[in-house]
Write a protein that holds these residues in place. Structure first.
Motif, mmCIF file in Angstrom:
data_model
loop_
_atom_site.group_PDB
_atom_site.id
_atom_site.type_symbol
_atom_site.label_atom_id
_atom_site.label_comp_id
_atom_site.label_asym_id
_atom_site.label_seq_id
_atom_site.Cartn_x
_atom_site.Cartn_y
_atom_site.Cartn_z
ATOM 1 N N ASN A 17 1.233 -1.301 0.108
ATOM 2 C CA ASN A 17 -0.044 -0.597 -0.007
ATOM 3 C C ASN A 17 1.092 0.996 0.032
ATOM 4 O O ASN A 17 0.754 2.057 1.765
ATOM 5 C CB ASN A 17 -1.285 0.147 1.048
ATOM 6 N N ASP A 18 1.021 1.087 -0.650
ATOM 7 C CA ASP A 18 1.787 2.944 -1.480
ATOM 8 C C ASP A 18 1.850 3.961 -1.162
ATOM 9 O O ASP A 18 2.218 5.570 -0.567
ATOM 10 C CB ASP A 18 2.800 2.965 -2.712
ATOM 11 N N HIS A 19 0.264 4.000 -0.883
ATOM 12 C CA HIS A 19 -0.298 5.362 -0.864
ATOM 13 C C HIS A 19 -0.528 5.164 0.760
ATOM 14 O O HIS A 19 -0.051 6.716 1.197
ATOM 15 C CB HIS A 19 -2.060 5.479 -1.217
ATOM 16 N N PHE A 20 -0.423 4.891 1.685
ATOM 17 C CA PHE A 20 0.045 4.609 2.877
ATOM 18 C C PHE A 20 0.957 4.664 3.142
ATOM 19 O O PHE A 20 1.491 5.765 4.187
ATOM 20 C CB PHE A 20 -0.857 3.970 3.561
ATOM 21 N N LEU A 21 2.219 3.599 2.417
ATOM 22 C CA LEU A 21 3.574 3.865 3.472
ATOM 23 C C LEU A 21 4.299 4.826 2.159
ATOM 24 O O LEU A 21 5.030 4.949 3.594
ATOM 25 C CB LEU A 21 4.060 2.508 2.957
ATOM 26 N N LYS A 22 4.362 5.087 1.553
ATOM 27 C CA LYS A 22 5.403 6.416 1.780
ATOM 28 C C LYS A 22 4.963 7.434 2.046
ATOM 29 O O LYS A 22 6.751 8.253 3.334
ATOM 30 C CB LYS A 22 5.129 6.965 -0.052
ATOM 31 N N PRO A 23 4.163 8.014 2.741
ATOM 32 C CA PRO A 23 4.222 9.120 3.176
ATOM 33 C C PRO A 23 4.236 9.058 5.400
ATOM 34 O O PRO A 23 5.161 9.786 5.875
ATOM 35 C CB PRO A 23 2.602 9.900 3.563
ATOM 36 N N PHE A 24 4.085 7.911 5.459
ATOM 37 C CA PHE A 24 4.335 7.633 6.290
ATOM 38 C C PHE A 24 5.863 7.263 6.818
ATOM 39 O O PHE A 24 6.331 7.689 8.038
ATOM 40 C CB PHE A 24 3.202 5.731 6.727
ATOM 41 N N PHE A 25 6.659 6.373 5.861
ATOM 42 C CA PHE A 25 8.146 6.276 6.148
ATOM 43 C C PHE A 25 8.907 7.823 6.108
ATOM 44 O O PHE A 25 9.932 8.433 6.846
ATOM 45 C CB PHE A 25 8.353 5.362 5.603
ATOM 46 N N GLU A 26 7.460 8.870 5.183
ATOM 47 C CA GLU A 26 8.620 10.046 5.468
ATOM 48 C C GLU A 26 8.658 11.025 6.902
ATOM 49 O O GLU A 26 9.248 12.100 7.242
ATOM 50 C CB GLU A 26 7.917 10.974 4.280
ATOM 51 N N TYR A 27 7.190 10.457 6.831
ATOM 52 C CA TYR A 27 7.221 10.914 8.346
ATOM 53 C C TYR A 27 7.852 10.489 9.295
ATOM 54 O O TYR A 27 8.174 10.906 10.147
ATOM 55 C CB TYR A 27 4.788 11.008 8.847
ATOM 56 N N LEU A 28 8.433 9.201 9.712
ATOM 57 C CA LEU A 28 8.392 8.610 10.595
ATOM 58 C C LEU A 28 10.384 9.360 10.838
ATOM 59 O O LEU A 28 11.013 9.363 11.477
ATOM 60 C CB LEU A 28 8.566 6.996 10.803
ATOM 61 N N THR A 29 10.846 9.264 9.608
ATOM 62 C CA THR A 29 12.260 9.876 9.685
ATOM 63 C C THR A 29 12.219 10.740 9.163
ATOM 64 O O THR A 29 12.942 11.424 8.186
ATOM 65 C CB THR A 29 13.121 8.629 7.998
ATOM 66 N N ARG A 30 11.678 11.835 9.103
ATOM 67 C CA ARG A 30 10.979 13.132 9.492
ATOM 68 C C ARG A 30 12.911 14.183 9.997
ATOM 69 O O ARG A 30 13.701 14.655 9.433
ATOM 70 C CB ARG A 30 10.477 13.910 9.461
ATOM 71 N N ASP A 31 13.048 13.870 11.000
ATOM 72 C CA ASP A 31 14.431 14.292 11.558
ATOM 73 C C ASP A 31 14.965 12.679 11.391
ATOM 74 O O ASP A 31 15.319 11.688 12.247
ATOM 75 C CB ASP A 31 13.745 14.493 13.322
ATOM 76 N N LYS A 32 16.072 12.907 10.199
ATOM 77 C CA LYS A 32 17.150 11.529 9.766
ATOM 78 C C LYS A 32 17.731 10.979 11.723
ATOM 79 O O LYS A 32 18.424 10.045 11.680
ATOM 80 C CB LYS A 32 17.997 11.649 8.992
ATOM 81 N N ASN A 33 18.261 12.233 12.204
ATOM 82 C CA ASN A 33 18.653 11.779 13.819
ATOM 83 C C ASN A 33 17.745 11.070 14.871
ATOM 84 O O ASN A 33 18.620 10.906 15.672
ATOM 85 C CB ASN A 33 19.659 13.338 14.242
ATOM 86 N N ASP A 34 16.773 10.944 14.708
ATOM 87 C CA ASP A 34 15.756 10.417 15.552
ATOM 88 C C ASP A 34 15.017 10.067 14.572
ATOM 89 O O ASP A 34 12.934 11.185 15.366
ATOM 90 C CB ASP A 34 15.266 11.848 16.610
ATOM 91 N N PRO A 35 15.128 8.999 14.318
ATOM 92 C CA PRO A 35 13.445 8.073 13.871
ATOM 93 C C PRO A 35 12.486 7.881 14.639
ATOM 94 O O PRO A 35 12.539 7.250 15.732
ATOM 95 C CB PRO A 35 14.189 7.496 12.294
ATOM 96 N N THR A 36 11.350 8.162 14.504
ATOM 97 C CA THR A 36 10.246 6.880 15.406
ATOM 98 C C THR A 36 10.332 5.746 15.676
ATOM 99 O O THR A 36 11.048 4.830 14.446
ATOM 100 C CB THR A 36 8.444 7.394 14.576
ATOM 101 N N PRO A 37 10.912 5.206 16.969
ATOM 102 C CA PRO A 37 11.333 3.677 17.340
ATOM 103 C C PRO A 37 9.957 2.786 15.810
ATOM 104 O O PRO A 37 8.509 2.764 16.261
ATOM 105 C CB PRO A 37 11.082 3.769 18.180
ATOM 106 N N MET A 38 10.594 1.962 15.203
ATOM 107 C CA MET A 38 9.839 0.131 15.602
ATOM 108 C C MET A 38 10.265 -0.725 15.367
ATOM 109 O O MET A 38 11.512 -1.059 13.730
ATOM 110 C CB MET A 38 9.005 1.012 14.093
ATOM 111 N N ASP A 39 9.570 -1.489 16.153
ATOM 112 C CA ASP A 39 11.306 -2.683 16.649
ATOM 113 C C ASP A 39 10.429 -4.033 15.576
ATOM 114 O O ASP A 39 11.344 -4.644 15.513
ATOM 115 C CB ASP A 39 10.261 -3.197 17.615
ATOM 116 N N PHE A 40 9.591 -3.734 14.519
ATOM 117 C CA PHE A 40 8.457 -4.569 13.612
ATOM 118 C C PHE A 40 7.622 -3.470 13.550
ATOM 119 O O PHE A 40 6.851 -2.805 13.790
ATOM 120 C CB PHE A 40 8.332 -5.815 15.013
ATOM 121 N N PHE A 41 6.955 -4.371 12.051
ATOM 122 C CA PHE A 41 6.626 -3.633 10.588
ATOM 123 C C PHE A 41 5.421 -5.703 10.604
ATOM 124 O O PHE A 41 5.827 -6.182 10.021
ATOM 125 C CB PHE A 41 6.999 -3.372 10.221
#
Length: 460
Positions: A208-232
């Motif tokens: 589901n690229d429509h959901f996932l692409k902006p999702f990861f952009e949001y999680l990694t918006r701060d390259k030095n402090d990405p949102t934690p995700m231990d499992f997908f």
């Protein structure tokens, strides 16, 4: 008849047998019914690693509508989240105990069940995302740390929501609102519990690229402090085990691309679905799921995923009386054909070590394992393809002339081989055995469509 070759080499360990036989939802505890009936013994015998508790709130045998979901445990969102009196853990604790008493671990979904009704309750985004995170914190403290007369279950996996890309049955907000909810909740929980595994989002599919692409952009918006995700976590329903393996590859590539190299990939809903149309197609799905064909499908998917990058697989569903439950009879609680596929795979899992095992024929799926001490081994073979029969009737011509060769497993006193079959007449019970001497072994078998064979080897 052309011969199909399977070759196993027990001297070539390729990795660990992964937990591909986890499920959604646990056993029926004896307190759930006045009769005291339970299927807990079958859970124990199948050595099921994890039971995800999504949609438990549907079923009275698990305490519905008073268990698991945030709405059930914390019914008044305006209440004080720091006050134990604001929470109702009673039936959720009973349900968790029914699971853990069998040796199965709980995989906890933080959120609410799917809602197909015209009015939504749990699918509405929480009014305060930070408060939601604190409520989740207290649920974890209750389950793992004894807070509010709680338990000490050591639940490791905590999943934030379910299918936020399925509007509006699971998420009635904007998808960007879910990104924020996940970010706030994951950061808070990881700060509180750094040793636990926090993840999600249990998407309907990994593509589901429509959901996932902006999702990861949001999680990694701060390259030095990405949102934690231990499992997908993600879901897949279909008919082709090769396709499910491709989705596992896509998920792994997606995470590597976004810098989440150590994130586990967990497919925690899957089952046989030829199509979602109501009528004949859906009726056929319902026939296949508990059938001999469903059993072969389950075996094939588990073995195909074992050879993929996937870390964990969870069958949907073991709940009763869910139509998706292909493991237990909803009236007697006795095992159905696919249960024995779960049981057979668990024999590989308990041995621990995957070894090289290949087949030269399409639609024949294989896996093999050896124990740590090298004294026991097993080979599992299944013949599955998406034909129209579901019980094997009319498929007699679809039989493989199978030759299984193995090496790297021998004993001066011989090796005892036991054959266990899942077919129209057998439920993984032993049908024959023989003793091999020498360094190698070979088995000649007839393998009809939808049949599974587990060969267990033990040094004498």
């Amino acid at each position: 008849m052309e011969q199909t070759f399977v070759k196993a080499d027990f001297s070539q360990i390729t990795g660990k047998i992964k937990p591909m036989h986890s499920v959604n939802n646990g056993p029926i505890g004896q307190r759930a019914h006045a009769s005291g009936d339970s299927n807990a013994q079958y859970y124990t015998e199948a050595a099921i690693p994890f039971a995800r508790n999504h949609d438990a709130n549907f079923w009275t045998c698990y305490g519905a509508p008073h268990s698991v979901d945030i709405l059930a445990i914390f019914p008044n969102f305006d209440a004080d989240e720091n006050d134990p009196e604001s929470y109702d853990f009673w039936l959720t604790d009973e349900y968790n105990k029914a699971i853990t008493d069998t040796g199965t671990k709980v995989f906890y979904r933080l959120g609410n069940k799917i809602e197909h009704e015209s009015k939504k309750y749990g699918a509405n985004p929480p009014k305060d995302f930070h408060k939601f995170a604190r409520i989740c914190e207290h649920i974890i403290r209750h389950m793992n740390e004894g807070w509010a007369d709680g338990t000490h279950l050591g639940i490791e996996y905590w999943e934030i929501w379910n299918e936020p890309d399925y509007y509006p049955a699971c998420w009635k907000g904007k998808q960007e609102e879910y990104y924020e909810l996940y970010d706030i909740t994951a950061r808070h929980l990881k700060k509180c519990f750094p040793d636990l595994k926090i993840g999600g989002p249990a998407l309907t599919r990994s593509t589901n690229d429509h959901f996932l692409k902006p999702f990861f952009e949001y999680l990694t918006r701060d390259k030095n402090d990405p949102t934690p995700m231990d499992f997908f976590s993600f879901h897949w329903y279909g008919t082709d085990p090769k396709e499910i393996a491709e989705h596992c590859e896509i998920a792994r590539e997606l995470f590597n691309k976004n810098g989440y190299y150590n994130t586990e990939t967990i497919l925690n809903e899957w089952n046989y679905v030829r199509g979602w149309e109501s009528g004949e197609v859906m009726r056929y799905n319902k026939k296949v799921i508990p059938s001999l064909k469903g059993s072969a499908f389950v075996s094939a998917v588990m073995m195909e995923c074992q050879k993929s990058p996937l870390d964990h697989l969870m069958y949907y569903d073991a709940a009763m009386p869910s139509m998706w439950n292909g493991l237990f009879n909803k009236d007697t609680y006795l095992p159905l054909k696919p249960y024995y596929s779960i049981y057979n795979y668990s024999r590989l899992f308990l041995l621990g070590n995957e070894v090289s095992c290949d087949c030269d024929t399409e639609h024949v799926y294989t896996a093999a394992a050896v124990s740590n001490d090298g004294n026991e081994a097993s080979i599992l073979v299944t013949y599955y393809k998406d034909e129209n029969s579901y019980d094997g009737t009319g498929c007699e011509a679809e039989t493989k002339n199978l030759r299984i060769d193995w090496k790297g497993f021998s004993s001066d006193n011989g090796v005892k081989a036991t054959y266990k079959i899942i077919d129209k007449d057998h439920n993984a019970e032993p049908v024959s055995e023989e003793t091999f001497f020498g360094k190698d072994g070979a088995h000649i078998l007839k393998l009809p469509l939808y049949t599974s064979v587990l060969i267990t080897l033990k040094k004498l």
